[in-house]
Design a protein around this motif. Sequence first.
Motif, short mmCIF file in Angstrom:
data_model
loop_
_atom_site.label_atom_id
_atom_site.label_comp_id
_atom_site.label_asym_id
_atom_site.label_seq_id
_atom_site.Cartn_x
_atom_site.Cartn_y
_atom_site.Cartn_z
N ARG A 54 0.83 -1.21 0.00
CA ARG A 54 0.00 0.00 0.00
C ARG A 54 0.86 1.26 0.00
O ARG A 54 0.63 2.20 -0.77
CB ARG A 54 -0.92 -0.01 1.21
CG ARG A 54 -1.93 1.13 1.23
CD ARG A 54 -2.80 1.09 2.47
NE ARG A 54 -2.05 1.37 3.68
CZ ARG A 54 -1.75 0.47 4.62
NH1 ARG A 54 -2.13 -0.78 4.47
NH2 ARG A 54 -1.07 0.80 5.69
N ARG B 123 0.14 3.76 -13.34
CA ARG B 123 -0.43 3.90 -12.00
C ARG B 123 -1.67 3.02 -11.85
O ARG B 123 -1.88 2.38 -10.82
CB ARG B 123 -0.76 5.36 -11.72
CG ARG B 123 -1.29 5.59 -10.30
CD ARG B 123 -1.53 7.07 -10.03
NE ARG B 123 -0.29 7.82 -10.05
CZ ARG B 123 -0.23 9.13 -9.81
NH1 ARG B 123 -1.31 9.82 -9.56
NH2 ARG B 123 0.93 9.76 -9.83
N GLN C 65 3.21 -6.73 -7.49
CA GLN C 65 3.67 -5.36 -7.63
C GLN C 65 5.08 -5.30 -8.22
O GLN C 65 5.36 -4.49 -9.11
CB GLN C 65 3.63 -4.66 -6.26
CG GLN C 65 3.66 -3.15 -6.34
CD GLN C 65 3.44 -2.52 -4.98
OE1 GLN C 65 4.20 -2.79 -4.04
NE2 GLN C 65 2.42 -1.69 -4.86
N THR D 249 5.96 -3.78 -11.98
CA THR D 249 6.95 -2.70 -12.04
C THR D 249 8.12 -3.09 -12.94
O THR D 249 8.57 -2.31 -13.79
CB THR D 249 7.46 -2.38 -10.63
OG1 THR D 249 6.35 -2.01 -9.80
CG2 THR D 249 8.47 -1.24 -10.65
N ARG E 245 2.63 2.30 -3.30
CA ARG E 245 1.87 2.86 -4.43
C ARG E 245 2.17 4.32 -4.68
O ARG E 245 2.30 4.76 -5.82
CB ARG E 245 0.37 2.65 -4.19
CG ARG E 245 -0.05 1.19 -4.33
CD ARG E 245 -1.49 0.98 -3.88
NE ARG E 245 -1.86 -0.43 -3.98
CZ ARG E 245 -2.88 -0.96 -3.31
NH1 ARG E 245 -3.62 -0.21 -2.51
NH2 ARG E 245 -3.14 -2.25 -3.44
N LYS E 246 2.29 5.11 -3.61
CA LYS E 246 2.56 6.54 -3.82
C LYS E 246 3.96 6.74 -4.40
O LYS E 246 4.16 7.61 -5.26
CB LYS E 246 2.39 7.33 -2.53
CG LYS E 246 3.32 6.95 -1.40
CD LYS E 246 2.90 7.67 -0.11
CE LYS E 246 3.67 7.14 1.08
NZ LYS E 246 3.12 7.64 2.36
N GLU F 245 -2.10 -6.43 -5.35
CA GLU F 245 -2.42 -6.67 -3.94
C GLU F 245 -1.31 -7.42 -3.21
O GLU F 245 -1.34 -7.52 -1.99
CB GLU F 245 -3.72 -7.48 -3.83
CG GLU F 245 -4.95 -6.75 -4.37
CD GLU F 245 -5.33 -5.53 -3.53
OE1 GLU F 245 -4.94 -5.49 -2.35
OE2 GLU F 245 -6.01 -4.63 -4.08
N VAL G 265 -0.37 -0.69 -11.37
CA VAL G 265 0.30 -1.04 -10.12
C VAL G 265 -0.61 -0.85 -8.91
O VAL G 265 -0.45 -1.53 -7.90
CB VAL G 265 1.62 -0.25 -9.93
CG1 VAL G 265 2.62 -0.62 -10.98
CG2 VAL G 265 1.37 1.24 -9.90
N ASN G 266 -1.58 0.06 -9.01
CA ASN G 266 -2.48 0.26 -7.89
C ASN G 266 -3.43 -0.92 -7.70
O ASN G 266 -4.03 -1.07 -6.63
CB ASN G 266 -3.29 1.55 -8.07
CG ASN G 266 -2.49 2.79 -7.71
OD1 ASN G 266 -1.38 2.68 -7.20
ND2 ASN G 266 -3.04 3.95 -7.97
N ARG G 267 -3.55 -1.75 -8.71
CA ARG G 267 -4.40 -2.94 -8.57
C ARG G 267 -3.64 -4.09 -7.92
O ARG G 267 -4.27 -5.06 -7.48
CB ARG G 267 -4.91 -3.38 -9.95
CG ARG G 267 -5.96 -2.46 -10.54
CD ARG G 267 -6.73 -3.15 -11.67
NE ARG G 267 -5.85 -3.56 -12.76
CZ ARG G 267 -5.56 -2.78 -13.80
NH1 ARG G 267 -6.05 -1.55 -13.87
NH2 ARG G 267 -4.78 -3.22 -14.78
N LEU H 153 5.54 4.61 -6.33
CA LEU H 153 5.47 4.19 -7.73
C LEU H 153 4.89 5.31 -8.59
O LEU H 153 5.36 5.58 -9.69
CB LEU H 153 4.61 2.93 -7.85
CG LEU H 153 5.26 1.65 -7.32
CD1 LEU H 153 4.20 0.56 -7.13
CD2 LEU H 153 6.35 1.16 -8.26
N GLY H 154 3.86 5.97 -8.08
CA GLY H 154 3.28 7.10 -8.81
C GLY H 154 4.26 8.23 -9.01
O GLY H 154 4.34 8.83 -10.09
#
Length: 328
Positions: A277, A297, A309, A313, A280-281, A304, A300-302, A283-284
């Motif tokens: 979790r 985004r 991940q 990536t 994610r930021k 879990e 990768v936000n999907r 990665l963005g």
Amino acid sequence: MQIGPYRIDPPLALAPMAGVTDKPFRLLCKRLGAGLAVSEMTTADPRLWHTAKSLRRMDHAGEPEPVSVQIAGYDPAMLAEAARCNAANGAQIIDINMGCPAKKVCNVWSGSALLQDEPLVARICKAVVDAVDVPVTLKFRTGWDRGHKNALSIARLAEDAGIAALALHGRTRADKYEGEAEYETIAAVKASVRIPVFANGDVTTPERAKQVLAATGADALMIGRGAQGRPWIFREIAHYLATGEQLPEPTPDEVAAILLGHLEHLYAFYGEVPGVRIARKHLGWYAKDRPENAAFRGVVNRAETAVEQLRLTRDYFTALSVGERLAA
């Protein structure tokens, strides 16, 4: 530059940012050229010291010197005790937060809200300096709002109380992160004190870094948002200041190696579920300058799991690398 017994070389610091400058990110920025990396703010309220979040924020095992820990609060005695506790826990520099503009911080009379009460600022600085044998620094803003700018008087109060160095963000609390940083105020503060000063605000490129140093006369730079997604900015700026030459942009393969290592450290530090979790930021931010950012985004936000991940990536950057080679 020098803070107490510690030489900050290169004179570039990672700014303390809540939810960002955790141990994995501090270690990464140090490895990529930051001379100093300041921790996320740690509350001065002892009732919260034993929460999982506070214990992680107070984990400095294996960090290269000097370890700088930021504390936040409003009560001089409580802040003094927090300084003692953190120094006993390995902090080699204590930083006092008088710069955070967040409502939830200012509403409890902490962060930049303190700038409205200069006598309290002086009492806090003296109490913390007297409480510990390590250097104490102060991070603050130019004032509460543009009609109430008091950075000069705050700087002098801090110096008189024994503060070892200042980090000044060239905006008022009301400005938050909007508009242009006001470097003339940083220059005026630097000219008025004998202690070292970090210039903070809008340092996003090597060229801007050189301009800010020239405009302010500051001893060093503190970089916050400019390092999000670009932790190699520290080595780029250090190289440019030393040689006048630009380092080449890191290749997709180099960025992938940095990012994948960062993700692995996040999983190890927080555990897989929170690590995924939190990642994610980051990665963005890493992808924000890429034209494919929105699609990346979304993918990768999907994810879990850590495995998913990492795979997404790795696939993304492999495709970028292949695309660059084909274009060449």
